[in-house]
Design an enzyme around this catalytic site. Structure first.
Site, PDB file in Angstrom:
ATOM      1  N   SER A 127      -2.232  -1.382   1.875  1.00 38.36           N
ATOM      2  CA  SER A 127      -2.693  -2.731   2.190  1.00 38.36           C
ATOM      3  C   SER A 127      -3.577  -3.334   1.120  1.00 38.36           C
ATOM      4  CB  SER A 127      -3.431  -2.732   3.532  1.00 38.36           C
ATOM      5  OG  SER A 127      -4.577  -1.935   3.437  1.00 38.36           O
ATOM      6  N   CYS A 128      -3.660  -2.707  -0.042  1.00 39.88           N
ATOM      7  CA  CYS A 128      -4.458  -3.254  -1.140  1.00 39.88           C
ATOM      8  C   CYS A 128      -3.598  -4.129  -2.022  1.00 39.88           C
ATOM      9  CB  CYS A 128      -5.081  -2.144  -1.978  1.00 39.88           C
ATOM     10  SG  CYS A 128      -6.408  -1.292  -1.132  1.00 39.88           S
ATOM     11  N   ILE A 129      -4.124  -5.251  -2.413  1.00 42.95           N
ATOM     12  CA  ILE A 129      -3.408  -6.193  -3.272  1.00 42.95           C
ATOM     13  C   ILE A 129      -3.408  -5.691  -4.699  1.00 42.95           C
ATOM     14  CG2 ILE A 129      -3.397  -8.533  -4.171  1.00 42.95           C
ATOM     15  CD1 ILE A 129      -4.660  -9.368  -1.497  1.00 42.95           C
TER      16      ILE A 129
END
Length: 122
Positions: free
Chosen positions: A120-122
């Site tokens: 879920s990290c950009i």
């Protein structure tokens, strides 16, 4: 119709650390988790201008334990919660984690810990 190789393998590259050569993806995450050890983590951090101290290792060990239990690296919000649970609420401060891992605690620490990039990290 032609088939394409997975994007990750197209962008794989080899990094040399001392006398070792390890395969990483385009963002620097290990392709083979078995390549990880503490010396490699220290070399990766040194390449970013960071010397791993005890506080870094506590977070890296927490991440490796979490990954072993859950099969994934935690994203930032969950990382802060896990730090509070395992290391104490006084350590569960995102600003303190950013001081340790300025490129983004969840992503940078996962890379040093030899884990996949948090999903879920950009």
């Amino acid at each position: 119709m032609t088939s394409k190789a997975p994007e990750q393998s197209q962008q794989a590259r080899m990094l040399t650390f001392g006398d070792r050569i390890v395969a990483v993806d385009a963002r620097g995450y290990l392709l083979d988790p078995a390549d990880w050890d503490r010396t490699l983590a220290e070399a990766m951090a040194a390449a970013d201008g960071i010397r791993l101290e005890a506080a870094h290792w506590q977070v890296l060990d927490l991440l490796r334990d979490y990954h072993g239990e859950h099969g994934q690296a935690p994203a930032m919000r969950l990382l802060v919660r896990e730090v509070a649970r395992v290391l104490g609420s006084e350590r569960a401060d995102s600003r303190a984690l950013y001081r340790l891992f300025p490129q983004g605690p969840a992503k940078q620490a996962a890379r040093y810990a030899g884990l996949p990039r948090p999903t879920s990290c950009i």
